[in-house]
Design an enzyme around this catalytic site. Structure first.
Site: not given
Ligand code: 9WN
Length: 447
Positions: A44-45, A117, A180, A215, A418
């Site tokens: 989705w990014d 995603q 998450d 985190r 972020e």
């Molecule tokens: C696990 C990349 C991604 C986003 C998610 C966000 C975070 C990953 C992580 O980062 O997730 O997929 O390692 O924490 O929660 O929405 O796509 O930016």
């Protein structure tokens, strides 16, 4: 340590800074989600990145999505990570998923993860076509070539993932939601029991984010990693996964996103003369997904609920997912106006302690609220963008303008973080995050 928001940058500078982040994170045909914390392409990014890139080069925006599709599974699933060939410092790495070893559905190259995603790609496709330059034949041709895989993606979601009971899109891992460790999933995660046989691992993410409290917790990570073992035991077979994995949630936010993206993709299809049967199917899907969101929405409060498919429990958490109906439209302007008011009210975007207007990932009024921890409190600019897009599309232009202005207040420190502290506006998590830069470019490009 929380520090206040840094120096504010003037808007033209901010747009240039955001474009520079996208350039710096560009690895040729894919953009890493963040330079250190996320050195691969996320699904989705990538769609958000394409929305930003569309203003800089619609052709490069196409390349971003084409690269993502090189990781598409034979089933139609777009995996949540397409790994770069260079071993980026990220865990879980491709070896931990072992997808191609376990199923022919996964490509050998590029290596991918085994979950998906939120499907916002249709929204990106329509925006690419409608952004100046998107009308060029070369861009339309490239979108035309992506059409069959995009249809396969939507059809996979419809057949492999929609619950026959609720009609909601089922997720089998919190990572699939994109949110998450949101309190939305506390109850279903409490039922994921991690055995002592969980293979050892090291949290590389903690090397890149100084504050552990920004985190997910170690307990969360154990569950995330255990679910991967369950998916592997099911050899990533869709039916087997549904029958065996111990986390299965009807995700109302993902369902609303899919409804909106199906409608957007149908609109894109008409622009490129896609097969009428595909456009009709997408339009019908959008209607049925919207109905599923409606059925999951309490008419008295307007709150949309996720459903724990293992127990049938309806789960309402104080997250923006409660307002999922705003993403896909409710079909009633009166209901929608009331919902917009609530969304902008004290319990969400308009909480009096907020640094600026924006949906906190968990409402400060909730006992689950933690202002710096990931999806449990901070404001995520991409989520603001998504609601801004939907409100604008559905004619709530004043509300949309408030979200955009608020979003830009968080972004003005130029860190392209972020996520942001909801009270102080301080940058949190990764810096130079690609999707944050992408929505900044989009918001700051005159239309
Ligand atoms: C696990 C990349 C991604 C986003 C998610 C966000 C975070 C990953 C992580 O980062 O997730 O997929 O390692 O924490 O929660 O929405 O796509 O930016």
């Amino acid at each position: 340590m929380v520090v206040g928001a840094g120096a504010r940058r003037a808007l033209p500078d901010l747009r240039d800074g955001a474009a520079a982040v996208l350039r710096a994170n560009d690895r040729g045909s894919a953009t890493v989600a963040a330079p250190r914390l996320y050195p691969h392409q996320w699904s989705w990014d990538a769609a958000f990145v394409a929305i930003g890139l569309a203003h800089l080069s619609p052709e490069r925006a196409c390349t971003e999505l084409e690269h993502l599709l090189t990781g598409q599974w034979r089933t139609g699933m777009i995996p949540h990570i397409v790994y770069s060939a260079e071993s980026g410092d990220y865990f879980p790495d491709a070896a931990r998923w072992a997808c191609a070893d376990l199923t022919d559905a996964a490509p050998g190259v590029p290596a991918t993860s085994g979950v998906t995603q939120p499907p916002i790609h249709g929204i990106a496709i329509e925006r690419i076509l409608r952004t100046p330059g998107g009308e060029r034949a070369a861009v339309r041709d490239r979108v035309g070539r992506m059409w069959p895989p995009l249809m396969a993606w939507h059809r996979w979601l419809a057949t492999a993932r929609r619950s026959p009971i609720t009609g909601l899109v089922t997720i089998v891992h919190g990572w699939e939601s994109g949110m998450d460790n949101s309190p939305r999933f506390d109850e279903p995660y409490s039922r994921v029991k991690v055995p002592g046989s969980l293979p050892a691992y090291r949290r590389v993410d903690r090397d890149h984010v100084a504050e552990a409290g920004e985190r997910p917790s170690n307990e969360d990570y154990d569950r995330y990693l255990w679910l991967i073992e369950e998916l592997k035991a099911a050899r990533y077979d869709d039916a087997e996964v549904m029958a065996s994995v111990s986390f299965r949630v009807g995700d109302v936010f993902m369902t609303a996103v899919l409804a909106a993206a199906s409608e957007a993709l149908a609109a894109a299809g008409t622009l490129i003369d896609a097969p009428a049967a595909d456009v009709d199917w997408l339009t019908a899907q959008a209607a049925s997904l919207r109905a599923a969101v409606g059925a999951a929405t309490d008419p008295a409060t307007g709150d949309s609920a996720d459903v724990d498919e293992r127990t049938g429990h309806h789960l309402v958490a104080a997250s923006p997912a409660r307002f999922a109906a705003l993403l896909c439209g409710t079909g009633s302007s009166e209901t929608e106006t009331q919902l917009v008011d609530r969304f902008l009210g004290d319990d969400c975007c308009g909480h009096p302690a907020l640094f600026a207007v924006g949906p906190p990932s968990t409402s400060p009024a909730s006992p689950a609220f933690e202002p710096t921890r990931y999806w449990r409190g901070p404001v995520w600019p991409v989520v603001s963008w998504l609601f801004w897009w939907a409100l604008d599309r559905h004619g709530h232009t004043d509300a949309a303008a408030q979200l955009r202005a608020g979003g830009l207040s968080y972004l003005a420190d130029g860190s392209f973080a972020e996520y942001y502290h909801p009270f102080t506006g301080a940058a949190l998590g990764s810096r130079d995050q690609s999707w944050t830069a992408a929505v900044t470019v989009d918001w700051l490009t005159p239309t």
